[in-house]
Design an enzyme around this catalytic site. Structure first.
Site, PDB file in Angstrom:
ATOM      1  N   ASP A  34       0.829  -1.207   0.000  1.00  0.00           N
ATOM      2  CA  ASP A  34       0.000   0.000   0.000  1.00  0.00           C
ATOM      3  C   ASP A  34       0.869   1.265   0.000  1.00  0.00           C
ATOM      4  OD1 ASP A  34      -2.002   1.849   0.364  1.00  0.00           O
ATOM      5  OD2 ASP A  34      -2.896   0.880   2.114  1.00  0.00           O
ATOM      6  N   ASP A  54     -10.467   4.165  -1.542  1.00  0.00           N
ATOM      7  CA  ASP A  54     -11.151   3.202  -0.680  1.00  0.00           C
ATOM      8  C   ASP A  54     -12.666   3.242  -0.893  1.00  0.00           C
ATOM      9  OD1 ASP A  54      -8.607   2.944   0.168  1.00  0.00           O
ATOM     10  OD2 ASP A  54      -9.012   3.350   2.286  1.00  0.00           O
TER      11      ASP A  54
HETATM   12  C1  GLA Z   1      -5.492   2.399   2.648  1.00  0.00           C
HETATM   13  C2  GLA Z   1      -5.983   1.240   1.794  1.00  0.00           C
HETATM   14  C3  GLA Z   1      -7.029   0.462   2.552  1.00  0.00           C
HETATM   15  C4  GLA Z   1      -6.452  -0.029   3.872  1.00  0.00           C
HETATM   16  C5  GLA Z   1      -5.910   1.141   4.669  1.00  0.00           C
HETATM   17  C6  GLA Z   1      -5.141   0.668   5.902  1.00  0.00           C
HETATM   18  O1  GLA Z   1      -6.485   3.341   2.868  1.00  0.00           O
HETATM   19  O2  GLA Z   1      -6.481   1.697   0.571  1.00  0.00           O
HETATM   20  O3  GLA Z   1      -7.493  -0.633   1.780  1.00  0.00           O
HETATM   21  O4  GLA Z   1      -5.454  -0.964   3.612  1.00  0.00           O
HETATM   22  O5  GLA Z   1      -5.015   1.923   3.897  1.00  0.00           O
HETATM   23  O6  GLA Z   1      -4.579   1.719   6.617  1.00  0.00           O
END
Ligand code: GLA
Length: 650
Positions: A397, A460
């Site tokens: 990520d 997200d």
């Molecule tokens: C980002 C990702 C999410 C999750 C969060 C965790 O926002 O896109 O899917 O993994 O981080 O902190």
């Protein structure tokens, strides 16, 4: 006569129509993406101001926003001044105001941004019964979408009232699995030469069941009781293995193509991820409980296999909680888990003992999105550590890599992922790599090239609890143009299945805010897209409805089809917001989704000619798992608001 301050809003003619300000109605049933509806104020409680002009009256809201009104045929006119409130002047807000009634779109403002002149609405409501006021986020994020229904009022002979969106029953469409055996899930599986094989035959049907596999490559054995394949394959090649499952009620047979080579993820990943239920309080125990539930609920029998820890398992620099603080890495530079994960190897062993696979998460940056230790400058140690711990999947990520990336050019975007993919390939076990960088730089165009097996295509989905429905519609349907970039070995990933109980970002979980029909659309669209099916709700609170959504084998077969072609839009009617999607399948049939994004029930027709077919054709309703007979030139269905019908045309 209605008096508001000193403003006289109507002439008083006894029995004649009166003006009813929107702000005089009960706003409790109104839904919006952020904050609460504000009476005679902008959404943050400041004076309502549009185009420099102060408005004394109106409703301040935030996209996405819906307000249903019962008019009962008693209304005559609706007037309002709409726009983005001046309180977000200079910010990137953008919205669209829409007024709908009885299935008709009466007003569409087009995209409105802060600072634009407000628009006047003046509509004839004669004879209409249900009205809907909508503010959409105009196809981008909901940030700064402060929207005003300024001076909004309805002229009517009887008071209009607000109401909740039309109620929907949680109808379970998926039939219960039959007692006879059926083999489900991925029918193609990639493994690298020498890597451990761990593949559990997914099969529904009464237990005990006995499994057999004909044509297994040297080095691989089957446990006939559990249906688990293990061992390793030395020689690259394609090995068609005929799987058999037998119980007291019958026998099932299906061919699994074991492909030993460099390509993993021959079909989209299926599993569960901790983020949307456990967020920053995930523990070893919650992971074990998820694995237990994947087995006990029978999800494993439908092909679900990954049990993935998301963020928050490492040390959190500066944390007060003693369980989260401590030494970030050991003397050899190997990353430490925090006190909530006392034994990572023990955890993956546990997950594997259930016939499942384990996943983990980190960031190429110094810190993860939630502020835990990331892999920056320790990529090699971490890749080795994850493999040694026994993980089978890594979500990587972007997060704080933003601070060190040096920009968003292709080279900068590719660099950390290329590095991690190369390091993972050096490990003695297979780790699937999921790129999470929210779609930057059209990641779908190069995600596979850098060694990713799937890539998040957008932000997200559940970043805002109330915004999940609009994000699901936007990000899911938005992938129609990107179908060509998804396929065996590398998949477009529009994020997790947000069903059942998920985080409400207020410290607890709530039932998904998606309506039952929206939930059917969510799963149907993901299956037609050939998207990873990673559920991210509470595994320990799965009810019959949610389980039905997750375990419909006809839908899963569409998602997992070995041809791996992503579905796309083949027809659309803008006026009714209905569309038809098609996904070609390996047996020559086509899965068709008839979707209604609109606010009112509508008829959707899928025409054979649009998918290069001619009739008559046999049609199967996939959610109901029912053959419907032959259809001459197409298939038509009445589709509910935000709902869908999915068929397979042979
Ligand atoms: C980002 C990702 C999410 C999750 C969060 C965790 O926002 O896109 O899917 O993994 O981080 O902190």
């Amino acid at each position: 006569m209605i008096l508001l301050g000193s403003l006289v809003l109507s002439a008083c003619i006894s029995g004649g129509p009166e003006w009813y300000p929107l702000s005089s109605l009960d706003l409790a049933p109104m839904r919006q993406g952020w904050g609460a509806p504000a009476k005679n104020m902008a959404v943050e409680g400041k004076p309502m101001t549009l185009g420099g002009k102060r408005l004394e009256n109106g409703v301040g809201t935030h996209a996405p926003s819906t307000m249903w009104l019962e008019l009962g045929g008693k209304a005559e006119r609706f007037t309002a001044t709409v726009g983005v409130d001046d309180e977000v002047m200079g910010k990137p807000g953008s919205v669209v105001f829409k007024v709908l009634a009885d299935g008709l779109t009466l007003f569409d403002s087009g995209v409105m941004k802060p600072g634009m002149q407000p628009k006047q609405v003046d509509l004839d409501l004669t004879g209409l019964s249900k009205m809907l006021l909508i503010v959409t986020e105009a196809g981008d994020s909901i940030d700064y979408d402060h929207a005003d229904w300024g001076d909004a009022k309805i002229l009517a002979t009887a008071a209009p009232s607000t109401m909740s969106a039309p109620a929907e029953d949680r109808v379970v469409l998926t039939p219960k699995p039959l007692p006879t055996p059926r083999i489900n899930g991925a029918m193609a599986w990639g493994v690298r030469p020498g890597s451990p094989v761990l593949y559990t035959i997914a099969a529904t049907g009464e237990r005990p069941m006995e499994f057999r596999a004909d044509g297994l490559p040297d080095g691989v054995t089957l446990d006939s009781r559990t249906g688990r394949l293990s061992g390793s394959i030395a020689k690259a090649g394609e090995y068609p293995v005929v799987l058999h499952a037998k119980n007291a009620k019958g026998v099932a047979e299906r061919t699994l193509m074991l492909v030993c080579g460099e390509t993993l993820a021959l079909t989209p990943h299926m599993g569960w991820n901790s983020w949307y239920v456990w967020e920053n309080h995930v523990t070893d125990a919650s992971m074990r409980a998820a694995a237990d539930a994947m087995a006990s609920t029978g999800m494993i029998d439908h092909g679900y296999m990954y049990v993935n820890i998301d963020d928050c398992w490492a040390i959190k620099p500066g944390a007060k909680d003693p369980l989260l603080s401590g030494k970030e890495r050991d003397e050899r530079g190997r990353i430490n888990a925090n006190g909530r994960f006392p034994d990572m190897k023990g955890l993956t062993d546990y997950i594997h003992s259930k016939g499942l696979k384990a996943g983990i998460y980190t960031s190429p940056g110094k810190l993860t999105c939630a502020g835990f230790v990331g892999s920056y400058h320790h990529e090699a140690e971490d890749a080795a550590r994850f493999a040694e711990w026994g993980f089978d999947f890594l979500k990587y990520d972007w997060c704080s890599y933003e601070d060190v990336s040096g920009g968003h050019g292709r080279a900068e975007l590719r660099k950390p992922y290329e590095l991690m993919a190369t390091l993972l390939k050096d490990q003695p076990r297979d780790l699937v790599l999921n790129l999470c960088q929210y779609g930057m730089g059209n990641v779908w165009e190069w995600g596979k090239e850098v060694g990713g097996h799937s890539w998040r295509t957008a932000g997200d989905l559940g970043g805002s609890f109330e915004g999940i429905a609009s994000a699901m519609f936007r990000d899911g349907f938005g992938l129609a143009e990107r179908a060509a970039f998804s396929g065996p070995g590398g998949w477009n990933d529009p994020d997790y299945l947000l069903l059942g109980y998920i985080s409400n970002w207020k410290g607890s979980t709530s039932p998904t805010p998606l309506t039952p029909n929206e939930q059917y659309t969510h799963v149907s669209l993901w299956c037609l897209l050939g998207a990873p099916l990673i559920f991210s709700g509470d595994m320990t609170r799965l009810d019959e409805f949610t389980l039905g959504l997750l375990t419909n084998d006809d839908l899963i077969d569409v998602d997992q089809d070995v041809l791996g072609r992503a579905g796309s839009r083949v027809a659309m009617d803008e006026a009714t917001a209905t569309e038809v999607w098609a996904k070609p399948l390996s047996d020559g049939s086509v899965a068709l989704g008839l979707f209604n994004r609109g606010e009112f029930e509508g008829t959707v027709k899928a025409r054979w000619i649009d998918v290069g077919l001619s009739g008559p054709r046999a049609v199967r309703d996939l959610w109901r798992q029912k053959d419907l007979g032959q259809f001459a030139d197409g298939f038509e269905a009445v589709v509910p608001r935000h709902g869908c019908v999915v068929i397979r045309v042979k």
